[in-house]
Scaffold this active site. Structure first.
Site, PDB file in Angstrom:
ATOM      1  N   HIS A  39      -9.631   1.951   0.991  1.00  0.00           N
ATOM      2  CA  HIS A  39      -9.282   2.681   2.206  1.00  0.00           C
ATOM      3  C   HIS A  39     -10.525   2.659   3.104  1.00  0.00           C
ATOM      4  CE1 HIS A  39      -6.036   4.142  -0.275  1.00  0.00           C
ATOM      5  NE2 HIS A  39      -5.566   4.942   0.668  1.00  0.00           N
ATOM      6  N   LYS A  85       1.433  10.810  -5.002  1.00  0.00           N
ATOM      7  CA  LYS A  85       1.429  11.924  -4.060  1.00  0.00           C
ATOM      8  C   LYS A  85       2.822  12.235  -3.524  1.00  0.00           C
ATOM      9  CE  LYS A  85      -3.236  11.392  -2.019  1.00  0.00           C
ATOM     10  NZ  LYS A  85      -3.775  10.174  -2.650  1.00  0.00           N
ATOM     11  N   GLU A 133     -10.322   5.241   8.218  1.00  0.00           N
ATOM     12  CA  GLU A 133      -9.086   5.909   8.608  1.00  0.00           C
ATOM     13  C   GLU A 133      -9.432   7.059   9.549  1.00  0.00           C
ATOM     14  OE1 GLU A 133      -5.019   7.791   6.596  1.00  0.00           O
ATOM     15  OE2 GLU A 133      -6.711   7.253   5.313  1.00  0.00           O
ATOM     16  N   HIS A 147       0.858  -1.194   0.000  1.00  0.00           N
ATOM     17  CA  HIS A 147       0.000   0.000   0.000  1.00  0.00           C
ATOM     18  C   HIS A 147       0.889   1.237   0.000  1.00  0.00           C
ATOM     19  CE1 HIS A 147      -3.832   2.103   1.542  1.00  0.00           C
ATOM     20  NE2 HIS A 147      -2.904   3.049   1.530  1.00  0.00           N
ATOM     21  N   ASP A 160       2.667   3.258   2.884  1.00  0.00           N
ATOM     22  CA  ASP A 160       1.682   4.318   2.696  1.00  0.00           C
ATOM     23  C   ASP A 160       2.367   5.539   2.077  1.00  0.00           C
ATOM     24  OD1 ASP A 160      -0.904   5.214   2.655  1.00  0.00           O
ATOM     25  OD2 ASP A 160      -1.002   5.739   4.761  1.00  0.00           O
ATOM     26  N   ASN A 161       2.125   6.731   2.596  1.00  0.00           N
ATOM     27  CA  ASN A 161       2.631   7.965   2.001  1.00  0.00           C
ATOM     28  C   ASN A 161       4.076   8.224   2.386  1.00  0.00           C
ATOM     29  OD1 ASN A 161      -0.413   8.187   2.594  1.00  0.00           O
ATOM     30  ND2 ASN A 161      -0.086   9.746   1.017  1.00  0.00           N
ATOM     31  N   HIS A 221       1.442   5.384  -2.111  1.00  0.00           N
ATOM     32  CA  HIS A 221       0.838   6.480  -2.892  1.00  0.00           C
ATOM     33  C   HIS A 221       1.958   7.187  -3.649  1.00  0.00           C
ATOM     34  CE1 HIS A 221      -3.303   6.478  -1.191  1.00  0.00           C
ATOM     35  NE2 HIS A 221      -2.698   5.962  -0.130  1.00  0.00           N
TER      36      HIS A 221
END
Length: 472
Positions: free
Chosen positions: A242, A97, A245, A92, A366-367, A94
């Site tokens: 998602h 971004k 969250e 997972h 993630d990010n 991104h």
């Protein structure tokens, strides 16, 4: 780590000797003696691995003879008990971004400002060149750290879908010899109830992607999920969502997803990410959801670093400890200090309870360096290290080594990735750390990464590569 004989690692045939390998990464069929002492506590096996023409030919207990093959001497590399891991799997991320913090920071570090900031950044900057270069920067980091497979969510509203999915397609092809890449569409579920949403589902199918989105509590959630499942079933797509969250115990969209999957008898793979609110619900309510998730064969991926960063932030200290307060007779408003607040929970889902129930669980990056998480480097070992600390995956270590290797590989449909076995590619990570207490104490920046048995250049990309994008 101690200097390895890279000349031998570049030979077509050699042995890696005296390696400590997490037993869960090895095949169950491998006949190895029981470990003792700290090896047993850490669930590690001491083995030798024979590498031939880029693949693992044989694995044997280190007490057995190694270095001979058909009477011919074979070069050996003594790892002196250093840990060997399979290539990492990041379920997972991104990438689209990533690495915009330099031009679009989130100084409050709140979820709400993250959403607003990334939307503004996308509308102003996200042309094909910008998205490509930032996504590839992330891939360079992942590859250097030892990642072999990665799934990224892609913001897919409106015209941005064509731009970002085209970029992903180019990267997927360009990196096919180094990384297995998959992409997931990311929109709110109501988007799929529009003609544009159906066009997006067709694009995802054309790209062999995964249908995804963000679930939100509301009166139309069941209808939105039914539409999502219809689009996925008609196109033979897996689903990645998602969910929940937040720290609101009333957010139970994960339960709705499981009920929809059972109602529709969905046979594809479903992955749900975040699932944070599960941790702030009563035991009885959480267990109801967990039982349904298990019945629906849903995999759960937790994002420990990002969730720890975003969840339970103090809204009152959104401006670095200052808020504007209007006092009578003053103009403009005067500033006064307000106390910051310590978070009361860690933001992560119920990893232990889900795993005990038989639900496949993974953790992921993630990010990275964007408004949702100001740090990160797409490093699966960092994710594992922080996951162990945040979620208490160390007592015992058991088979938690699978959460960044075999389990996410299985959820991605990659049966030969994230494990160490005869006949598989020698995509390995060699560490000087001999035990988990050593592995998790230092960042392992000196690791050696093998791809098809050969060491790769693990030099990370220079942040300055993106300066012209971030400083313009």
């Amino acid at each position: 780590m101690p200097q390895l004989d890279f000349a031998r690692l570049n030979e077509p045939h050699y042995w890696l000797c005296n390696a400590h390998v997490p037993r869960p990464l090895l095949p169950d069929s491998l006949a190895l003696p029981e470990s003792a002492g700290i090896l047993a506590q850490d669930n590690l096996a001491r083995v030798d691995l024979e590498i031939l023409d880029g693949a693992i030919r044989r694995i044997c207990h280190s007490a057995d003879a190694a270095g001979e093959a058909g009477g011919e001497p074979v070069p050996t590399v003594d790892l002196k008990g250093g840990m060997v891991w399979a290539g990492l799997v990041d379920l997972h991320t991104h990438l689209d971004k990533g690495h915009v913090w330099g031009r679009s920071p989130n100084y409050s570090a709140t979820f709400e400002e993250a959403l607003e900031t990334i939307r503004a950044d996308a509308s102003k900057h996200w042309d094909a060149e910008d998205v490509y270069r930032r996504m590839e920067f992330g891939l360079k980091c992942s590859y250097a750290h030892g990642t072999t497979a990665l799934r990224t969510h892609i913001d897919s509203f409106g015209d941005q879908a064509a731009v970002s999915w085209s970029v992903f397609n180019a990267l997927q092809q360009g990196w096919s010899d180094r990384l297995a890449l998959k992409a997931v569409s990311l929109v709110t579920l109501d988007y799929y109830q529009t003609p544009e949403g159906e066009i997006l589902a067709d694009l995802v199918a054309e790209m062999s992607g995964i249908l995804g989105g963000v679930t939100e509590m509301g009166p139309h959630l069941e209808a939105q999920l039914d539409r999502l499942f219809t689009l996925a079933i008609d196109r033979g797509l897996d689903i990645d969502l998602h969910t929940d969250e937040s720290g609101d115990p009333n957010d139970i969209t994960l339960r709705y997803v499981a009920e929809a999957a059972l109602r529709r008898d969905f046979r594809g793979q479903i992955v749900c990410g975040h699932c944070c609110s599960l941790a702030v619900q009563s035991d009885d309510e959480a267990q109801k959801t967990i039982d349904l998730v298990k019945a629906a064969r849903i995999g759960v991926v937790s994002l420990p670093m990002c969730n720890l960063y975003l969840q339970d932030r103090n809204q009152r200290s959104a401006l670095r400890g200052q808020v504007a307060v209007a006092h009578p007779g003053t103009h403009p408003p005067a500033l006064r200090q307000t106390p910051t607040r310590t978070p009361r929970w860690r933001g992560i889902t119920l990893l232990h309870e889900l795993k005990h129930a038989g639900v496949p669980v993974a953790i992921a990056s993630d990010n990275c360096r964007d408004p949702f998480y100001g740090f990160g480097d797409h490093d699966g070992l960092e994710v594992f290290t922080q996951g162990v600390r945040i979620a208490h995956l160390d007592a015992p270590y058991g088979d938690w080594s699978r959460v960044v290797t075999t389990t996410p590989a299985d959820l991605m449909g990659l049966p030969t990735v994230g494990r160490i076995a005869p006949g598989l590619p020698a995509d390995l990570i060699l560490c000087a750390a001999r035990y988990f207490s050593e592995l998790l104490a230092r960042p392992q920046g000196d690791r050696t990464v093998l791809r098809q048995g050969k060491p790769i250049d693990t030099t990370l990309p220079d942040y300055a590569e993106l300066d012209d994008l971030l400083l313009k």
